[in-house]
Design an enzyme around this catalytic site. Structure first.
Site, PDB file in Angstrom:
ATOM      1  N   HIS A 267      -8.114  -0.213  -0.452  1.00 10.79           N
ATOM      2  CA  HIS A 267      -8.745  -1.005   0.035  1.00 10.79           C
ATOM      3  C   HIS A 267      -9.651  -1.152   0.446  1.00 10.79           C
ATOM      4  CE1 HIS A 267      -4.694   1.535   1.873  1.00 10.79           C
ATOM      5  NE2 HIS A 267      -3.973   0.486   2.358  1.00 10.79           N
TER       6      HIS A 267
ATOM      7  N   LYS B 251       6.896   5.418  12.271  1.00 14.21           N
ATOM      8  CA  LYS B 251       6.648   6.193  11.182  1.00 14.21           C
ATOM      9  C   LYS B 251       5.682   7.339  10.860  1.00 14.21           C
ATOM     10  CE  LYS B 251       5.238   2.315   7.750  1.00 14.21           C
ATOM     11  NZ  LYS B 251       4.341   1.577   7.049  1.00 14.21           N
TER      12      LYS B 251
ATOM     13  N   ARG C  19      -1.183  -7.595  -4.090  1.00  9.68           N
ATOM     14  CA  ARG C  19      -1.532  -7.005  -5.683  1.00  9.68           C
ATOM     15  C   ARG C  19      -0.794  -7.095  -6.831  1.00  9.68           C
ATOM     16  NH1 ARG C  19       0.436  -1.074  -2.182  1.00  9.68           N
ATOM     17  NH2 ARG C  19       0.753  -2.795  -0.942  1.00  9.68           N
TER      18      ARG C  19
ATOM     19  N   SER D 157      -0.871   3.425  -0.411  1.00 10.12           N
ATOM     20  CA  SER D 157      -1.144   5.051   0.110  1.00 10.12           C
ATOM     21  C   SER D 157       0.011   5.988  -0.498  1.00 10.12           C
ATOM     22  CB  SER D 157      -1.264   4.551   1.603  1.00 10.12           C
ATOM     23  OG  SER D 157      -2.230   3.854   1.841  1.00 10.12           O
TER      24      SER D 157
HETATM   25  P1  ADP Z   1      -0.283   0.554   1.374  1.00 17.72           P
HETATM   26  O1  ADP Z   1       0.115  -0.417   1.109  1.00 17.72           O
HETATM   27  O2  ADP Z   1      -1.621   1.253   0.700  1.00 17.72           O
HETATM   28  O3  ADP Z   1       0.716   1.499   2.151  1.00 17.72           O
HETATM   29  P2  ADP Z   1      -0.979  -0.677   4.126  1.00 17.72           P
HETATM   30  O4  ADP Z   1      -0.025  -0.977   3.857  1.00 17.72           O
HETATM   31  O5  ADP Z   1      -1.647   0.115   5.064  1.00 17.72           O
HETATM   32  O6  ADP Z   1      -1.625   0.177   2.650  1.00 17.72           O
HETATM   33  O7  ADP Z   1      -1.815  -1.839   3.280  1.00 17.72           O
HETATM   34  C1  ADP Z   1      -2.710  -2.467   3.761  1.00 17.72           C
HETATM   35  C2  ADP Z   1      -3.402  -3.329   3.126  1.00 17.72           C
HETATM   36  O8  ADP Z   1      -3.942  -3.591   2.494  1.00 17.72           O
HETATM   37  C3  ADP Z   1      -2.150  -4.838   2.895  1.00 17.72           C
HETATM   38  O9  ADP Z   1      -2.781  -6.267   2.992  1.00 17.72           O
HETATM   39  C4  ADP Z   1      -2.061  -4.374   1.398  1.00 17.72           C
HETATM   40  O10 ADP Z   1      -1.091  -5.036   0.871  1.00 17.72           O
HETATM   41  C5  ADP Z   1      -3.264  -4.146   1.063  1.00 17.72           C
HETATM   42  N1  ADP Z   1      -2.827  -3.833  -0.319  1.00 17.72           N
HETATM   43  C6  ADP Z   1      -3.074  -1.804  -0.188  1.00 17.72           C
HETATM   44  N2  ADP Z   1      -2.900  -1.115  -1.670  1.00 17.72           N
HETATM   45  C7  ADP Z   1      -3.635  -2.406  -1.496  1.00 17.72           C
HETATM   46  C8  ADP Z   1      -4.706  -2.845  -3.440  1.00 17.72           C
HETATM   47  N3  ADP Z   1      -4.530  -1.433  -4.591  1.00 17.72           N
HETATM   48  N4  ADP Z   1      -5.387  -3.325  -3.358  1.00 17.72           N
HETATM   49  C9  ADP Z   1      -5.214  -3.992  -2.579  1.00 17.72           C
HETATM   50  N5  ADP Z   1      -4.954  -4.791  -1.474  1.00 17.72           N
HETATM   51  C10 ADP Z   1      -4.097  -3.767  -1.452  1.00 17.72           C
END
Ligand code: ADP
Length: 169
Positions: free
Chosen positions: A25, A49, A98, A136
């Site tokens: 992130h 959630k 990703r 996450s």
């Molecule tokens: P996660 O997928 O880690 O639970 P979120 O649902 O909060 O995180 O995702 C928020 C944004 O961050 C989304 O656009 C998701 O694709 C992006 N994201 C999550 N993990 C990564 C990562 N490792 N690299 C790049 N972007 C990421």
């Protein structure tokens, strides 16, 4: 297509659950900062959630981690992202891609958001390869099983995770 005059600040919103924020992130946020005048990290208050960290804790951790980024603000929101964006005057959504596996859901969401508000555009940024497998959910699973997250999660977040696990035991 809407054209913005040069005087209108380019405000981007980076939405997510951030439960908790990890280095993937942070990498996306740091890539967005030089492109936009302001990046608002929008933490979704998702009541359906069962998060490890409360909405206030997630916002607090992000603020701590992003303290050195003056163009970056952290806010929570609930409901439709496009409504939140309208409230704060933002037109761009930043999302992280990703891998190809992220593409389908992201594509659908981008088109739905455009349908809900045609002025909204989604921009996709890719992280450093070393964070491309990070989520996450995975960080929580690995941590709860005693795995080492050094270099994958900001130190301040790791500290909070250690405290949380102590309380859960
Ligand atoms: P996660 O997928 O880690 O639970 P979120 O649902 O909060 O995180 O995702 C928020 C944004 O961050 C989304 O656009 C998701 O694709 C992006 N994201 C999550 N993990 C990564 C990562 N490792 N690299 C790049 N972007 C990421």
């Amino acid at each position: 297509m809407t054209k913005l005059s040069p005087s209108v600040p380019r405000i981007a919103v980076y939405p997510g659950s951030f439960d908790p924020v990890h280095n993937g992130h942070v990498d996306i946020i740091e890539r967005g900062c030089p492109i936009f005048d302001e990046v608002i990290v929008a933490v979704l208050n998702n009541t359906s959630k069962d998060p490890l960290f409360s909405i206030d804790e997630r916002v607090e951790m992000l603020r701590e981690v992003l303290a050195g980024h003056p163009r970056c603000r952290v806010q929570s929101f609930s409901g439709l992202l496009v409504d939140f964006m309208r409230e704060i005057g933002a037109r761009t959504i930043v999302r992280g891609l990703r891998a190809v596996s992220d593409f389908e859901a992201e594509f659908q969401m981008a088109l739905m958001n455009r349908r809900l508000d045609p002025r909204v555009e989604t921009v996709f940024l890719t992280p450093k390869e070393e964070y491309s497998y990070l989520s996450s959910r995975l960080t929580k699973e690995v941590f709860l099983l005693g795995g080492d997250l050094e270099g994958l999660v900001p130190e301040a977040v790791l500290e909070r995770m250690r405290e949380r696990v102590k309380r859960l035991k």
